[in-house]
Design a protein around this motif. Structure first.
Motif, mmCIF file in Angstrom:
data_model
loop_
_atom_site.group_PDB
_atom_site.id
_atom_site.type_symbol
_atom_site.label_atom_id
_atom_site.label_comp_id
_atom_site.label_asym_id
_atom_site.label_seq_id
_atom_site.Cartn_x
_atom_site.Cartn_y
_atom_site.Cartn_z
ATOM 1 N N LEU A 82 0.873 -1.346 0.072
ATOM 2 C CA LEU A 82 0.051 -0.091 0.046
ATOM 3 C C LEU A 82 0.904 1.056 -0.054
ATOM 4 O O LEU A 82 0.712 2.215 -0.747
ATOM 5 N N THR A 83 1.795 1.174 0.875
ATOM 6 C CA THR A 83 2.866 2.455 0.803
ATOM 7 C C THR A 83 3.557 2.397 -0.359
ATOM 8 O O THR A 83 4.028 3.405 -0.693
ATOM 9 N N GLY A 84 4.160 1.593 -0.683
ATOM 10 C CA GLY A 84 4.950 1.435 -1.830
ATOM 11 C C GLY A 84 3.980 2.183 -3.056
ATOM 12 O O GLY A 84 4.696 2.661 -3.955
ATOM 13 N N GLY A 85 3.035 1.748 -3.164
ATOM 14 C CA GLY A 85 2.072 2.467 -4.206
ATOM 15 C C GLY A 85 1.623 3.901 -4.256
ATOM 16 O O GLY A 85 1.802 4.565 -5.101
ATOM 17 N N LEU A 86 1.737 4.390 -3.157
ATOM 18 C CA LEU A 86 1.639 5.723 -2.718
ATOM 19 C C LEU A 86 3.178 6.402 -3.196
ATOM 20 O O LEU A 86 2.876 7.446 -3.593
ATOM 21 N N LEU A 87 4.137 5.640 -2.685
ATOM 22 C CA LEU A 87 5.321 6.423 -2.951
ATOM 23 C C LEU A 87 5.506 6.363 -4.681
ATOM 24 O O LEU A 87 6.092 7.265 -4.934
ATOM 25 N N ALA A 88 5.272 5.250 -5.123
ATOM 26 C CA ALA A 88 5.159 5.018 -6.807
ATOM 27 C C ALA A 88 4.637 6.369 -7.333
ATOM 28 O O ALA A 88 4.800 6.937 -8.432
ATOM 29 N N GLN A 89 3.419 6.826 -6.617
ATOM 30 C CA GLN A 89 2.745 7.893 -7.140
ATOM 31 C C GLN A 89 3.293 9.328 -6.766
ATOM 32 O O GLN A 89 2.604 10.239 -7.317
ATOM 33 N N GLY A 90 4.412 9.424 -6.258
ATOM 34 C CA GLY A 90 5.036 10.387 -5.813
ATOM 35 C C GLY A 90 4.517 11.395 -4.505
ATOM 36 O O GLY A 90 4.936 12.229 -4.216
ATOM 37 N N ILE A 91 3.755 10.529 -3.792
ATOM 38 C CA ILE A 91 3.328 10.733 -2.441
ATOM 39 C C ILE A 91 4.495 10.449 -1.628
ATOM 40 O O ILE A 91 4.460 9.290 -1.062
ATOM 41 N N GLN A 92 5.036 11.752 -1.174
ATOM 42 C CA GLN A 92 6.170 11.427 -0.169
ATOM 43 C C GLN A 92 6.063 12.053 1.239
ATOM 44 O O GLN A 92 6.747 12.261 1.857
ATOM 45 N N ALA A 99 5.510 12.401 5.135
ATOM 46 C CA ALA A 99 6.204 11.695 6.526
ATOM 47 C C ALA A 99 5.478 10.540 6.801
ATOM 48 O O ALA A 99 6.072 9.402 7.045
ATOM 49 N N GLY A 100 4.039 10.466 6.964
ATOM 50 C CA GLY A 100 3.317 9.246 7.142
ATOM 51 C C GLY A 100 3.486 8.185 6.158
ATOM 52 O O GLY A 100 3.478 6.802 6.800
ATOM 53 N N VAL A 101 3.589 8.476 5.008
ATOM 54 C CA VAL A 101 3.761 7.366 4.097
ATOM 55 C C VAL A 101 5.057 6.642 4.380
ATOM 56 O O VAL A 101 5.134 5.479 4.153
ATOM 57 N N ARG A 102 6.227 7.574 4.281
ATOM 58 C CA ARG A 102 7.434 6.988 4.266
ATOM 59 C C ARG A 102 7.708 6.285 5.713
ATOM 60 O O ARG A 102 8.407 5.370 5.677
ATOM 61 N N PHE A 103 7.052 6.693 6.859
ATOM 62 C CA PHE A 103 7.143 6.130 8.225
ATOM 63 C C PHE A 103 6.348 4.683 8.125
ATOM 64 O O PHE A 103 7.161 3.515 8.377
ATOM 65 N N ASN A 104 5.288 4.632 7.811
ATOM 66 C CA ASN A 104 4.546 3.386 7.358
ATOM 67 C C ASN A 104 5.409 2.214 6.450
ATOM 68 O O ASN A 104 5.400 1.089 6.957
ATOM 69 N N HIS A 105 5.934 2.841 5.324
ATOM 70 C CA HIS A 105 6.942 2.159 4.639
ATOM 71 C C HIS A 105 7.903 1.339 5.176
ATOM 72 O O HIS A 105 8.167 0.269 5.205
ATOM 73 N N ALA A 106 8.667 2.313 6.079
ATOM 74 C CA ALA A 106 9.842 2.122 6.552
ATOM 75 C C ALA A 106 9.721 1.014 7.629
ATOM 76 O O ALA A 106 10.369 -0.174 8.145
ATOM 77 N N PHE A 107 8.433 1.362 8.506
ATOM 78 C CA PHE A 107 8.065 0.371 9.440
ATOM 79 C C PHE A 107 7.575 -1.066 8.985
ATOM 80 O O PHE A 107 7.945 -2.065 9.702
ATOM 81 N N ALA A 108 6.801 -1.129 7.706
ATOM 82 C CA ALA A 108 6.485 -2.499 7.417
ATOM 83 C C ALA A 108 7.609 -3.265 6.933
ATOM 84 O O ALA A 108 7.642 -4.367 6.764
#
Length: 106
Positions: free
Chosen positions: A85-95, A97-106
């Motif tokens: 889910l967070t990888g998809g958001l990052l791929a859309q350019g959504i950077q 902090a919450g997205v990056r945090f959840n991505h790193a945590f997962a």
């Protein structure tokens, strides 16, 4: 009752109030966001998951609700879903902090 218990009980009461409001206004996206956030804060993952699914039914692909969906996945210890889910958001350019945090945590 300790301060921590009082705080938790107050948070659970707030969640119950929000859920009552939601019964009367089930398509209110702001209220759904509040329910998800409050449910996660008190550990009610089922309520959070139900609300996030309702929000995504109303607004498919919504980045704020996909981020919340990733938080639900993390709370369920479903790290592969959270990462997707967070990888998809990052791929859309959504950077955010919450997205990056959840991505790193997962």
């Amino acid at each position: 009752m300790s301060n921590a218990q009082q705080t938790l009980e107050a948070a659970r009461g707030r969640l119950a109030n929000l859920q009552t409001y939601l019964e009367h206004d089930p398509d209110n996206l702001n209220l759904l966001a509040d329910v998800i956030d409050q449910a996660l804060s008190v550990g009610d993952v089922d309520a959070a998951g139900t609300a996030v699914q309702r929000a995504l039914d109303l607004q498919p692909g919504s980045p704020p609700f996909i981020l919340r969906q990733s938080s639900v996945a993390i709370a369920e210890r479903n790290f592969s879903d959270a990462l997707a889910l967070t990888g998809g958001l990052l791929a859309q350019g959504i950077q955010e902090a919450g997205v990056r945090f959840n991505h790193a945590f997962a």
